[in-house]
Scaffold this motif. Structure first.
Motif, PDB file in Angstrom:
ATOM      1  N   GLU A 141       0.840  -1.183   0.000  1.00  0.00           N
ATOM      2  CA  GLU A 141       0.000   0.000   0.000  1.00  0.00           C
ATOM      3  C   GLU A 141       0.885   1.245   0.000  1.00  0.00           C
ATOM      4  O   GLU A 141       2.074   1.180   0.320  1.00  0.00           O
ATOM      5  CB  GLU A 141      -0.962   0.000   1.186  1.00  0.00           C
ATOM      6  CG  GLU A 141      -0.320  -0.288   2.526  1.00  0.00           C
ATOM      7  CD  GLU A 141      -1.362  -0.466   3.627  1.00  0.00           C
ATOM      8  OE1 GLU A 141      -2.253  -1.326   3.476  1.00  0.00           O
ATOM      9  OE2 GLU A 141      -1.264   0.255   4.625  1.00  0.00           O
ATOM     10  N   LEU A 156      -6.928   4.628 -12.146  1.00  0.00           N
ATOM     11  CA  LEU A 156      -6.020   3.639 -11.567  1.00  0.00           C
ATOM     12  C   LEU A 156      -5.950   2.391 -12.425  1.00  0.00           C
ATOM     13  O   LEU A 156      -6.956   1.989 -13.014  1.00  0.00           O
ATOM     14  CB  LEU A 156      -6.514   3.232 -10.173  1.00  0.00           C
ATOM     15  CG  LEU A 156      -6.731   4.362  -9.167  1.00  0.00           C
ATOM     16  CD1 LEU A 156      -7.465   3.836  -7.948  1.00  0.00           C
ATOM     17  CD2 LEU A 156      -5.393   4.972  -8.767  1.00  0.00           C
ATOM     18  N   GLU A 158      -6.046  -1.621 -12.818  1.00  0.00           N
ATOM     19  CA  GLU A 158      -7.022  -2.457 -12.110  1.00  0.00           C
ATOM     20  C   GLU A 158      -6.437  -3.110 -10.869  1.00  0.00           C
ATOM     21  O   GLU A 158      -7.174  -3.546  -9.987  1.00  0.00           O
ATOM     22  CB  GLU A 158      -7.588  -3.526 -13.058  1.00  0.00           C
ATOM     23  CG  GLU A 158      -6.536  -4.476 -13.582  1.00  0.00           C
ATOM     24  CD  GLU A 158      -7.135  -5.499 -14.525  1.00  0.00           C
ATOM     25  OE1 GLU A 158      -8.278  -5.321 -14.948  1.00  0.00           O
ATOM     26  OE2 GLU A 158      -6.430  -6.482 -14.832  1.00  0.00           O
ATOM     27  N   TRP A 159      -5.127  -3.162 -10.759  1.00  0.00           N
ATOM     28  CA  TRP A 159      -4.518  -3.790  -9.590  1.00  0.00           C
ATOM     29  C   TRP A 159      -4.239  -2.793  -8.465  1.00  0.00           C
ATOM     30  O   TRP A 159      -3.654  -3.133  -7.445  1.00  0.00           O
ATOM     31  CB  TRP A 159      -3.251  -4.569  -9.967  1.00  0.00           C
ATOM     32  CG  TRP A 159      -2.330  -3.875 -10.933  1.00  0.00           C
ATOM     33  CD1 TRP A 159      -2.445  -3.846 -12.294  1.00  0.00           C
ATOM     34  CD2 TRP A 159      -1.145  -3.125 -10.631  1.00  0.00           C
ATOM     35  NE1 TRP A 159      -1.422  -3.114 -12.844  1.00  0.00           N
ATOM     36  CE2 TRP A 159      -0.603  -2.663 -11.844  1.00  0.00           C
ATOM     37  CE3 TRP A 159      -0.493  -2.795  -9.442  1.00  0.00           C
ATOM     38  CZ2 TRP A 159       0.555  -1.905 -11.916  1.00  0.00           C
ATOM     39  CZ3 TRP A 159       0.669  -2.032  -9.510  1.00  0.00           C
ATOM     40  CH2 TRP A 159       1.181  -1.603 -10.737  1.00  0.00           C
ATOM     41  N   VAL A 160      -4.686  -1.576  -8.646  1.00  0.00           N
ATOM     42  CA  VAL A 160      -4.565  -0.574  -7.575  1.00  0.00           C
ATOM     43  C   VAL A 160      -5.969  -0.109  -7.202  1.00  0.00           C
ATOM     44  O   VAL A 160      -6.781   0.188  -8.078  1.00  0.00           O
ATOM     45  CB  VAL A 160      -3.727   0.635  -8.037  1.00  0.00           C
ATOM     46  CG1 VAL A 160      -3.658   1.680  -6.933  1.00  0.00           C
ATOM     47  CG2 VAL A 160      -2.335   0.206  -8.443  1.00  0.00           C
ATOM     48  N   THR A 161      -6.271  -0.086  -5.899  1.00  0.00           N
ATOM     49  CA  THR A 161      -7.578   0.402  -5.477  1.00  0.00           C
ATOM     50  C   THR A 161      -7.408   1.484  -4.411  1.00  0.00           C
ATOM     51  O   THR A 161      -6.460   1.460  -3.638  1.00  0.00           O
ATOM     52  CB  THR A 161      -8.452  -0.723  -4.879  1.00  0.00           C
ATOM     53  OG1 THR A 161      -7.685  -1.400  -3.873  1.00  0.00           O
ATOM     54  CG2 THR A 161      -8.884  -1.714  -5.924  1.00  0.00           C
ATOM     55  N   GLU A 162      -8.346   2.422  -4.430  1.00  0.00           N
ATOM     56  CA  GLU A 162      -8.338   3.464  -3.402  1.00  0.00           C
ATOM     57  C   GLU A 162      -8.879   2.885  -2.117  1.00  0.00           C
ATOM     58  O   GLU A 162      -9.825   2.088  -2.133  1.00  0.00           O
ATOM     59  CB  GLU A 162      -9.244   4.620  -3.817  1.00  0.00           C
ATOM     60  CG  GLU A 162      -8.698   5.464  -4.931  1.00  0.00           C
ATOM     61  CD  GLU A 162      -9.672   6.588  -5.267  1.00  0.00           C
ATOM     62  OE1 GLU A 162     -10.083   6.656  -6.432  1.00  0.00           O
ATOM     63  OE2 GLU A 162     -10.016   7.362  -4.359  1.00  0.00           O
ATOM     64  N   LYS A 163      -8.290   3.293  -1.030  1.00  0.00           N
ATOM     65  CA  LYS A 163      -8.874   2.921   0.256  1.00  0.00           C
ATOM     66  C   LYS A 163     -10.108   3.775   0.481  1.00  0.00           C
ATOM     67  O   LYS A 163     -10.241   4.845  -0.092  1.00  0.00           O
ATOM     68  CB  LYS A 163      -7.858   3.166   1.386  1.00  0.00           C
ATOM     69  CG  LYS A 163      -6.888   2.032   1.582  1.00  0.00           C
ATOM     70  CD  LYS A 163      -6.120   2.257   2.878  1.00  0.00           C
ATOM     71  CE  LYS A 163      -5.494   0.975   3.362  1.00  0.00           C
ATOM     72  NZ  LYS A 163      -4.723   1.175   4.585  1.00  0.00           N
ATOM     73  N   GLU A 164     -10.954   3.294   1.338  1.00  0.00           N
ATOM     74  CA  GLU A 164     -12.198   4.026   1.580  1.00  0.00           C
ATOM     75  C   GLU A 164     -11.908   5.417   2.152  1.00  0.00           C
ATOM     76  O   GLU A 164     -10.928   5.630   2.836  1.00  0.00           O
ATOM     77  CB  GLU A 164     -13.075   3.251   2.559  1.00  0.00           C
ATOM     78  CG  GLU A 164     -13.773   2.082   1.903  1.00  0.00           C
ATOM     79  CD  GLU A 164     -14.685   1.366   2.874  1.00  0.00           C
ATOM     80  OE1 GLU A 164     -15.138   1.993   3.830  1.00  0.00           O
ATOM     81  OE2 GLU A 164     -14.901   0.166   2.641  1.00  0.00           O
ATOM     82  N   PHE A 177      -3.868   4.073  -0.932  1.00  0.00           N
ATOM     83  CA  PHE A 177      -4.167   3.078  -1.966  1.00  0.00           C
ATOM     84  C   PHE A 177      -3.615   1.721  -1.556  1.00  0.00           C
ATOM     85  O   PHE A 177      -2.650   1.629  -0.799  1.00  0.00           O
ATOM     86  CB  PHE A 177      -3.525   3.484  -3.303  1.00  0.00           C
ATOM     87  CG  PHE A 177      -3.958   4.828  -3.774  1.00  0.00           C
ATOM     88  CD1 PHE A 177      -5.053   4.963  -4.612  1.00  0.00           C
ATOM     89  CD2 PHE A 177      -3.284   5.965  -3.371  1.00  0.00           C
ATOM     90  CE1 PHE A 177      -5.471   6.208  -5.021  1.00  0.00           C
ATOM     91  CE2 PHE A 177      -3.688   7.217  -3.781  1.00  0.00           C
ATOM     92  CZ  PHE A 177      -4.784   7.342  -4.611  1.00  0.00           C
ATOM     93  N   SER A 180      -3.303  -5.047  -5.254  1.00  0.00           N
ATOM     94  CA  SER A 180      -3.681  -6.450  -5.153  1.00  0.00           C
ATOM     95  C   SER A 180      -2.411  -7.294  -5.174  1.00  0.00           C
ATOM     96  O   SER A 180      -1.334  -6.824  -5.562  1.00  0.00           O
ATOM     97  CB  SER A 180      -4.603  -6.851  -6.296  1.00  0.00           C
ATOM     98  OG  SER A 180      -3.920  -6.770  -7.520  1.00  0.00           O
TER      99      SER A 180
END
Ligand code: MG
Length: 449
Positions: A141, A156, A158-164, A177, A180
């Motif tokens: 992260e 982003l 697809e293998w990176v996601t924002e945290k809530e 962020f 995965s």
């Protein structure tokens, strides 16, 4: 008066009248010259940004001046005394991102003057604290500090996601962020995060952050985790222990019996009984050192499916005949598919026949070769997923790991047990280290940042 005198008198009189008339005209012009009316500056460019403010204009006029137009409403003349020298114009703050213009007209009753005001808009801000993100060890992260006064959004991979809770807020804010897990097949992946204005009318360059994720060497427990009493190799207890310790994968050795049951055992025989020439009934009462019966692959798969975290590295042992090897392959694959855990299974073998049959059954089967006598190129050309070679083979062929990486096939090394060798193969960049001491390797990896 004689005639000549009379004419001369008339000429002089006429001259005097004309002169007086001309003089009279000159005096009138002199009065007009007194009239003056100037305003400075006539054009003003303001860069008040969000603050607004007051501008002063010098007015020179011999007559009373009044403001006759001061629209629009963001731009007002402040008029307290008509006999002023200084005219004040108050400009409100401009929160827009575009410039705006106003014309103020003033008059002294005879003439008009205009003041043209241009007020710049707010400068859009979109800056980020870093240009690139590199992640290998530690938690997958990262954070970005974004300073913005415009609404923006992230694009982003697809293998990176924002945290809530990453909603936009004006000013400087830290955004978090997560990445995965890197698939086993990938040693490295690279992409970009784009940060763009959500309002297309605001002219600002998007910000690009390059992001690189590199694989961390993963741990495979050799025949489970058996370095404590009552956890024999290739036992359910040792696999359960490896799972409990959070080890990435567990390796196991399997044979097929004459009646088609896949069982776990490292050697061809157990208690003097040849496994592949026996029925399961011949073997089922044999106890391991901790008292548990010889496990079947079905037992292990049920355990793995239940826990759904551990990777099973199933070594199908060379059998005495090709027929038995083929039966073993078919039975193992059928079991894996029956329980729907293909995604949790890697296959390994010293037998090229076994490996090729696994690949032929499904080219997506992850198959790695153990015997060390095929180059990465040869494996790649035959559709292997990876190589799984002894530490001595990889130490003798120091270019093979790099070559495998370039070809996109995985690398596993066995059986590595010393800290010195752990470090050697971690720095070499192997995907997996198979070890009898998974806890030691796990501890070592926590020291990498
Ligand atoms: Mg093995």
């Amino acid at each position: 008066m004689d005639r000549t005198f009379k004419n001369r008198f008339l000429s002089i009189s006429l001259f005097l009248v004309i002169s007086l008339l001309m003089l009279s005209c000159d005096n009138k012009e002199a009065d007009d010259v007194k009239s003056y009316f100037t305003v400075s500056p006539e054009n003003l460019v303001l860069d008040f940004e969000a603050t607004g403010g007051t501008s002063f204009y010098t007015v020179n006029s011999d007559k009373t001046v009044q403001v006759i137009s001061d629209k629009p409403d963001w731009c007002k003349a402040v008029l307290t005394n008509v006999s002023f020298d200084n005219l004040k114009i108050a400009v409100s703050e401009n929160k827009e991102f575009q410039e705006r213009k106003a014309t103020v007209t003033i008059s002294n009753g005879l003439e008009k003057r205009t003041i043209r005001i241009t007020q710049q808009g707010v400068h859009p801000i979109l800056t980020v604290d870093k240009n690139n993100v590199f992640i290998q060890f530690g938690k997958p992260e990262f954070t970005l500090d974004v300073d913005a006064n415009i609404p923006f959004h992230f694009e982003l991979p697809e293998w990176v996601t924002e945290k809530e809770g990453n909603e936009w807020r004006e000013g400087k804010k830290t955004y978090a962020f997560m990445l995965s897990e890197l698939p086993d097949e990938l040693l490295i992946r690279e992409s970009s995060i784009m940060i763009k204005s959500t309002n297309e009318s605001i002219q600002i360059q998007p910000v690009a952050i390059s992001i690189t994720q590199k694989a961390v060497t993963k741990i495979i427990a050799h025949r489970g985790y058996w370095q404590t009493p009552n956890y024999p190799q290739n036992s359910l207890a040792s696999f359960r222990r490896a799972i409990d310790l959070g080890i990435y994968g567990s390796e196991m050795d399997v044979y097929i019996t004459t009646d088609g049951v896949v069982v776990l055992n490292h050697d061809a025989t157990i208690n003097g009984i040849n496994v592949e020439n026996s029925t399961y009934d011949d073997l089922k009462n044999i106890k391991l050192s901790n008292g548990e019966p010889m496990p079947t692959l079905r037992n292990c798969i049920i355990l793995a499916k239940e826990r759904n975290t551990v990777k099973l590295v199933i070594e199908i042992k060379p059998h005495s005949t090709t027929t038995n090897e083929n039966r073993a392959v078919d039975a193992v694959v059928q079991l894996v598919e029956e329980y729907g855990i293909t995604h949790l299974v890697d296959y390994i073998s010293f037998s090229q026949n076994i490996c090729k049959r696994l690949i032929a059954k499904n080219p997506k089967n992850r198959v790695a070769y153990l015997n060390g006598n095929l180059t990465p190129d040869a494996l790649y050309n035959d559709g292997y997923w990876g190589l799984d070679y002894s530490s001595s083979v990889l130490k003798s062929n120091t270019s093979w790991v790099k070559r495998a990486q370039n070809l996109g096939i995985t690398t596993n090394v066995w059986t590595v047990n010393s800290t010195e060798d752990f470090e050697y193969f971690i720095s070499m960049g192997v995907n997996f280290i198979t070890t009898d001491y998974p806890q030691n390797l796990k501890q070592l990896l926590t020291t990498y940042k």
